[in-house]
Design a protein around this motif. Sequence first.
Motif, PDB file in Angstrom:
ATOM      1  N   THR A 114      -0.164  -3.515  13.931  1.00 10.99           N
ATOM      2  CA  THR A 114      -0.159  -3.860  12.342  1.00 10.99           C
ATOM      3  C   THR A 114      -1.737  -4.265  12.288  1.00 10.99           C
ATOM      4  OG1 THR A 114       2.237  -4.179  11.990  1.00 10.99           O
ATOM      5  CG2 THR A 114       0.394  -4.926  10.224  1.00 10.99           C
ATOM      6  N   VAL A 115      -2.378  -3.541  11.399  1.00 14.35           N
ATOM      7  CA  VAL A 115      -3.661  -3.869  11.251  1.00 14.35           C
ATOM      8  C   VAL A 115      -3.552  -4.863   9.761  1.00 14.35           C
ATOM      9  CG1 VAL A 115      -6.181  -3.333  10.899  1.00 14.35           C
ATOM     10  CG2 VAL A 115      -4.672  -2.191  12.398  1.00 14.35           C
ATOM     11  N   SER A 116      -4.124  -6.102   9.716  1.00 19.18           N
ATOM     12  CA  SER A 116      -3.941  -7.006   8.492  1.00 19.18           C
ATOM     13  C   SER A 116      -5.448  -7.204   7.913  1.00 19.18           C
ATOM     14  CB  SER A 116      -3.324  -8.390   8.582  1.00 19.18           C
ATOM     15  OG  SER A 116      -2.216  -8.060   9.153  1.00 19.18           O
TER      16      SER A 116
ATOM     17  N   VAL B  54      -0.611   4.405   8.541  1.00 16.97           N
ATOM     18  CA  VAL B  54       0.400   4.089   7.256  1.00 16.97           C
ATOM     19  C   VAL B  54      -0.089   2.998   6.653  1.00 16.97           C
ATOM     20  CG1 VAL B  54       2.208   5.570   8.316  1.00 16.97           C
ATOM     21  CG2 VAL B  54       2.053   3.182   8.887  1.00 16.97           C
ATOM     22  N   ARG B  55       0.312   2.863   5.306  1.00 16.53           N
ATOM     23  CA  ARG B  55       0.280   1.710   4.434  1.00 16.53           C
ATOM     24  C   ARG B  55       1.363   1.134   4.182  1.00 16.53           C
ATOM     25  NH1 ARG B  55      -2.176   1.223  -1.636  1.00 16.53           N
ATOM     26  NH2 ARG B  55      -1.811  -1.000  -1.739  1.00 16.53           N
ATOM     27  N   THR B  56       1.511  -0.028   4.667  1.00 14.81           N
ATOM     28  CA  THR B  56       2.838  -0.575   4.606  1.00 14.81           C
ATOM     29  C   THR B  56       2.948  -1.604   3.330  1.00 14.81           C
ATOM     30  OG1 THR B  56       2.080  -2.526   5.991  1.00 14.81           O
ATOM     31  CG2 THR B  56       3.079  -0.677   7.039  1.00 14.81           C
ATOM     32  N   GLN B  57       4.160  -1.395   2.543  1.00 10.14           N
ATOM     33  CA  GLN B  57       4.285  -2.385   1.395  1.00 10.14           C
ATOM     34  C   GLN B  57       5.590  -2.628   1.480  1.00 10.14           C
ATOM     35  OE1 GLN B  57       3.800   0.919  -1.412  1.00 10.14           O
ATOM     36  NE2 GLN B  57       1.656   0.721  -1.568  1.00 10.14           N
ATOM     37  N   PRO B  58       5.680  -4.188   0.957  1.00  7.92           N
ATOM     38  CA  PRO B  58       7.172  -4.728   0.920  1.00  7.92           C
ATOM     39  C   PRO B  58       7.940  -3.903   0.099  1.00  7.92           C
ATOM     40  CG  PRO B  58       5.301  -6.186   0.092  1.00  7.92           C
ATOM     41  CD  PRO B  58       4.686  -5.035   0.435  1.00  7.92           C
ATOM     42  N   ASP B  59       9.295  -3.822   0.648  1.00  2.00           N
ATOM     43  CA  ASP B  59      10.105  -3.292  -0.238  1.00  2.00           C
ATOM     44  C   ASP B  59       9.981  -1.726  -0.267  1.00  2.00           C
ATOM     45  OD1 ASP B  59      11.506  -5.605   0.091  1.00  2.00           O
ATOM     46  OD2 ASP B  59      10.645  -6.348  -2.137  1.00  2.00           O
TER      47      ASP B  59
ATOM     48  N   LYS C  55     -10.448  -0.964   5.247  1.00  2.00           N
ATOM     49  CA  LYS C  55     -10.407  -2.732   5.145  1.00  2.00           C
ATOM     50  C   LYS C  55     -11.792  -3.077   4.362  1.00  2.00           C
ATOM     51  CE  LYS C  55      -7.891  -4.941   6.654  1.00  2.00           C
ATOM     52  NZ  LYS C  55      -6.638  -5.538   5.797  1.00  2.00           N
ATOM     53  N   GLN C  56     -12.809  -2.501   4.648  1.00  6.69           N
ATOM     54  CA  GLN C  56     -13.833  -2.799   4.086  1.00  6.69           C
ATOM     55  C   GLN C  56     -13.850  -2.468   2.348  1.00  6.69           C
ATOM     56  OE1 GLN C  56     -17.227  -1.107   5.829  1.00  6.69           O
ATOM     57  NE2 GLN C  56     -17.461  -2.358   7.441  1.00  6.69           N
ATOM     58  N   MET C  57     -13.438  -1.475   2.016  1.00  2.00           N
ATOM     59  CA  MET C  57     -13.382  -0.957   0.832  1.00  2.00           C
ATOM     60  C   MET C  57     -12.123  -1.737  -0.143  1.00  2.00           C
ATOM     61  SD  MET C  57     -13.885   3.078   1.316  1.00  2.00           S
ATOM     62  CE  MET C  57     -12.765   3.582   0.411  1.00  2.00           C
ATOM     63  N   ILE C  58     -10.885  -1.795   0.656  1.00  4.58           N
ATOM     64  CA  ILE C  58      -9.896  -2.591  -0.150  1.00  4.58           C
ATOM     65  C   ILE C  58      -9.298  -3.734   1.122  1.00  4.58           C
ATOM     66  CG2 ILE C  58      -7.358  -2.266  -0.885  1.00  4.58           C
ATOM     67  CD1 ILE C  58      -7.997   0.922  -0.624  1.00  4.58           C
ATOM     68  N   PRO C  59      -9.959  -5.027   0.683  1.00  2.78           N
ATOM     69  CA  PRO C  59      -9.751  -5.979   1.895  1.00  2.78           C
ATOM     70  C   PRO C  59      -8.115  -6.314   1.847  1.00  2.78           C
ATOM     71  CG  PRO C  59     -11.295  -6.447   0.424  1.00  2.78           C
ATOM     72  CD  PRO C  59     -10.904  -5.279  -0.177  1.00  2.78           C
ATOM     73  N   ASN C  60      -7.517  -6.407   0.940  1.00  3.79           N
ATOM     74  CA  ASN C  60      -6.075  -6.906   0.990  1.00  3.79           C
ATOM     75  C   ASN C  60      -5.012  -5.958   1.455  1.00  3.79           C
ATOM     76  OD1 ASN C  60      -7.064  -9.324   0.060  1.00  3.79           O
ATOM     77  ND2 ASN C  60      -6.757  -8.749  -1.798  1.00  3.79           N
ATOM     78  N   ILE C  61      -5.536  -4.554   1.697  1.00  2.00           N
ATOM     79  CA  ILE C  61      -4.436  -3.637   2.247  1.00  2.00           C
ATOM     80  C   ILE C  61      -3.890  -3.840   3.550  1.00  2.00           C
ATOM     81  CG2 ILE C  61      -6.125  -2.022   3.407  1.00  2.00           C
ATOM     82  CD1 ILE C  61      -4.703   0.216   1.883  1.00  2.00           C
TER      83      ILE C  61
END
Length: 66
Positions: free
Chosen positions: A64-66, A13-18, A41-47
Motif C-alpha cells: 500500500t502506497v499512501s 490499484v486505487r483503494t477506496q473505503p467500502d 501522488k504528485q498530481m493527487i496527494p490524497n489518493i
Amino acid sequence: MTYQKKLSPWIIVRTQPDQQPITVGRYRRRTDAEGHVRVLKQMIPNIELAIIFESGQTAVNKDTVS
C-alpha cells in the motif's frame, strides 16, 4: 489470465473505503509501476494506491502506497 496480462504482472490499484479496488494501470516492471505511483501522488496527494504483483490467478504481493 490472458497473454497480455501475463506480460504485465505489476498492477496499480486505487483503494477506496467500502468499494472495489480500481485498476489504474498494468506494468511489466515494478520500477515502472513505482514511477507512475510517484507521478500520481504528485498530481493527487490524497489518493490511496497499492502495487500488486499478479501471478497466475491470485495477487501475490501487495504494497500500500499512501
